[in-house]
Write an enzyme that holds these catalytic residues in place. Structure first.
Site, short mmCIF file in Angstrom:
data_model
loop_
_atom_site.label_atom_id
_atom_site.label_comp_id
_atom_site.label_asym_id
_atom_site.label_seq_id
_atom_site.Cartn_x
_atom_site.Cartn_y
_atom_site.Cartn_z
N ASP A 1 40.46 7.00 -5.10
CA ASP A 1 41.00 7.99 -6.04
C ASP A 1 39.90 8.96 -6.50
O ASP A 1 40.20 10.02 -7.05
CB ASP A 1 41.59 7.29 -7.26
CG ASP A 1 43.12 7.37 -7.30
OD1 ASP A 1 43.69 8.17 -6.54
OD2 ASP A 1 43.72 6.61 -8.09
N GLN B 1 47.02 2.25 -9.94
CA GLN B 1 47.97 3.31 -10.29
C GLN B 1 47.91 3.59 -11.79
O GLN B 1 48.04 2.69 -12.60
CB GLN B 1 49.39 2.91 -9.87
CG GLN B 1 50.43 3.99 -10.12
CD GLN B 1 50.19 5.25 -9.31
OE1 GLN B 1 49.87 5.20 -8.12
NE2 GLN B 1 50.32 6.40 -9.94
N LYS C 1 52.81 6.23 -1.38
CA LYS C 1 51.49 5.88 -0.85
C LYS C 1 51.61 4.81 0.24
O LYS C 1 50.98 4.91 1.29
CB LYS C 1 50.58 5.41 -2.00
CG LYS C 1 50.23 6.56 -2.94
CD LYS C 1 49.56 6.14 -4.25
CE LYS C 1 49.46 7.37 -5.17
NZ LYS C 1 48.81 7.09 -6.45
C1 BQF Z 1 56.37 16.27 -3.97
C2 BQF Z 1 51.00 11.74 -10.52
C3 BQF Z 1 51.15 12.49 -12.79
C4 BQF Z 1 50.65 11.29 -13.25
C5 BQF Z 1 50.31 10.28 -12.36
C6 BQF Z 1 55.03 14.24 -3.45
C7 BQF Z 1 53.94 12.99 -5.20
C8 BQF Z 1 54.49 13.84 -6.12
C9 BQF Z 1 55.28 14.91 -5.73
C10 BQF Z 1 53.08 11.85 -5.60
C11 BQF Z 1 51.20 11.91 -9.09
C12 BQF Z 1 51.74 13.17 -8.54
C13 BQF Z 1 50.89 10.84 -8.24
C14 BQF Z 1 55.56 15.11 -4.40
C15 BQF Z 1 51.12 10.91 -6.77
C16 BQF Z 1 51.58 13.26 -7.04
O1 BQF Z 1 57.06 16.20 -2.94
O2 BQF Z 1 56.29 17.31 -4.64
C17 BQF Z 1 54.22 13.19 -3.86
O3 BQF Z 1 53.34 10.75 -5.18
N1 BQF Z 1 51.97 12.02 -6.41
C18 BQF Z 1 50.36 9.64 -8.81
O4 BQF Z 1 50.08 8.68 -8.09
O5 BQF Z 1 50.18 9.55 -10.11
C19 BQF Z 1 50.50 10.52 -10.99
C20 BQF Z 1 51.31 12.73 -11.44
#
Ligand code: BQF
Length: 287
Positions: free
Chosen positions: A122, A99, A55
Site C-alpha cells: 500500500d 484494509q 483486490k
Molecule cells: C471504480 C477506498 C476510500 C477509502 C478506502 C474500482 C475501487 C473503487 C472504485 C476500489 C478505495 C477506492 C479502495 C472503482 C479501493 C478504490 O470502478 O470506480 C475500484 O476498490 N478502491 C480501498 O481499498 O479503500 C478505500 C476509498
C-alpha cells in the site's frame, strides 16, 4: 480550440495493465514461486468488503497467490499485531495489506508501522513515504496505489507533467500528499488546497492538471476548471445509492481537455497498481 472532454477510461487501461502483469507473473512462476498477497480485513464495513473483493479478483485474474484474512471487528490490537508479525515472517507472502479504515479502537499508525516495509504494497509505511518525500529512488520504495494509478493514467494518455501547473485538492496521507510529491518529482509546479484555502476556485482555475481528492460530492464545478485542463477525480462518494465523484462531471467535461469518470476512472487503476506493487515486492524478495 483544442478537443475538449476526452474521457480517460481507467477501467480499460487498468485491464490492459493487468494483461501486462499476467506475463510477468508467468515469468515468476517459471522461476519457481508466484507472487503472494495477503489482505487483512477487520470487521464488516460494506465498502471495505467490496474493495477487498476487487483486490482478490484482480489477484486471481493475473495469477497472484492471494488470501484474505477476515478478523472480527472486536479483535484486539495485540491479535492484529501478532498476525502481521506472522505474515512478515512468511516467505510465501510478498505483500501485506491491512484494509483501512480500521475500527476505532485499533491504532492504525501502529499497525502500518508493524508491516515489513518490503511487504508494504500500500506504500503507507513511513519508510516508504519518507523515501518518496525525500526523492530517494535508490532503495526499494512502495508508492501509494491511488497516486501511482493517477501517474500511470497521465503517462499512458501522453499528458505532459514537466513544467505544468498542478493543483491538488485534498491533503490526505493516502492521496493528496503523495500525489503532490509524485507530480513534483516529475517537475510540475504543485499547489495543495484544503478546507482552509480562502479562494479555492482562484487556485483550481490555474491548474493544467487538477486532482480532486477530498471526498465531497461535486465540489469542483465547471466554472472552477481552466479550459483544456486535465481533471482527475479521485472522489468516491455514495449519494442516493450511486457513486459520485468530487467533480461535477457533466459540467467539468465541457471545460476539461481530459477527464476521468467515477466509477471507472482512478478506482480500477488503484487496484491495478496494487498488483504492480505486489510483483515489485516479489521481485525484491526473490524465489
Ligand atoms: C471504480 C477506498 C476510500 C477509502 C478506502 C474500482 C475501487 C473503487 C472504485 C476500489 C478505495 C477506492 C479502495 C472503482 C479501493 C478504490 O470502478 O470506480 C475500484 O476498490 N478502491 C480501498 O481499498 O479503500 C478505500 C476509498
Amino acid at each position: 480550440m483544442e478537443n475538449l472532454g476526452k474521457l480517460i477510461d481507467g477501467k480499460k487501461i487498468a485491464g490492459e495493465i493487468r494483461e501486462e502483469l499476467k506475463k510477468e507473473v508467468e515469468r515468476f512462476k517459471k522461476e519457481g514461486r508466484e507472487p503472494g498477497l495477503t489482505v487483512i480485513l477487520v470487521g464488516d464495513n460494506p465498502a471495505s468488503q467490496t474493495y477487498v473483493k476487487f483486490k482478490e479478483k484482480a489477484a486471481q485474474e493475473i495469477g497472484i497467490r492471494s488470501q484474505i484474512i477476515r478478523m472480527d471487528k472486536e479483535i484486539s490490537q495485540e491479535e492484529l499485531m501478532g498476525e502481521i508479525a506472522r505474515l512478515n515472517q512468511d516467505k510465501q507472502v510478498d505483500g501485506i495489506l491491512v484494509q483501512l479504515p480500521l475500527p476505532d479502537h485499533l491504532d492504525e499508525k501502529e499497525v502500518i508501522e508493524a508491516i515489513d516495509p518490503s511487504k508494504d504494497v500500500d506504500g503507507f509505511h513511513p519508510i516508504n513515504t519518507g523515501r518518496l518525500f525525500n526523492g530517494q529512488d535508490d532503495a526499494v520504495r512502495f508508492e501509494a496505489c491511488t497516486p501511482l494509478g493517477i501517474m500511470e493514467l497521465l503517462d499512458r494518455e501522453g499528458i505532459e507533467i514537466d513544467g505544468k501547473k498542478a493543483v491538488v485538492v485534498g491533503r490526505s496521507n493516502i492521496v493528496g500528499k503523495p500525489i503532490a510529491h509524485l507530480l513534483l518529482s516529475r517537475h510540475a509546479t504543485v499547489t495543495i488546497c484544503h478546507s482552509h484555502t480562502p479562494d479555492l476556485a482562484g487556485e483550481t482555475l490555474q491548474a493544467d492538471i487538477l486532482v480532486a481528492a477530498v471526498g465531497r460530492p461535486k465540489l469542483i464545478k465547471g466554472d472552477m476548471v481552466k479550459e483544456g485542463a486535465t481533471v482527475i477525480d479521485v472522489g468516491i462518494n455514495r449519494v442516493d445509492g450511486h457513486l459520485v465523484g468530487d467533480v461535477d462531471f457533466e459540467a467539468a467535461k465541457k471545460k476539461a481537455g481530459y477527464i476521468t469518470p467515477v466509477p471507472g476512472g482512478v478506482g480500477p487503476m488503484t487496484i491495478a497498481m496494487l498488483m504492480k506493487n505486489t510483483l515489485k515486492a516479489r521481485e525484491y524478495h526473490g524465489v
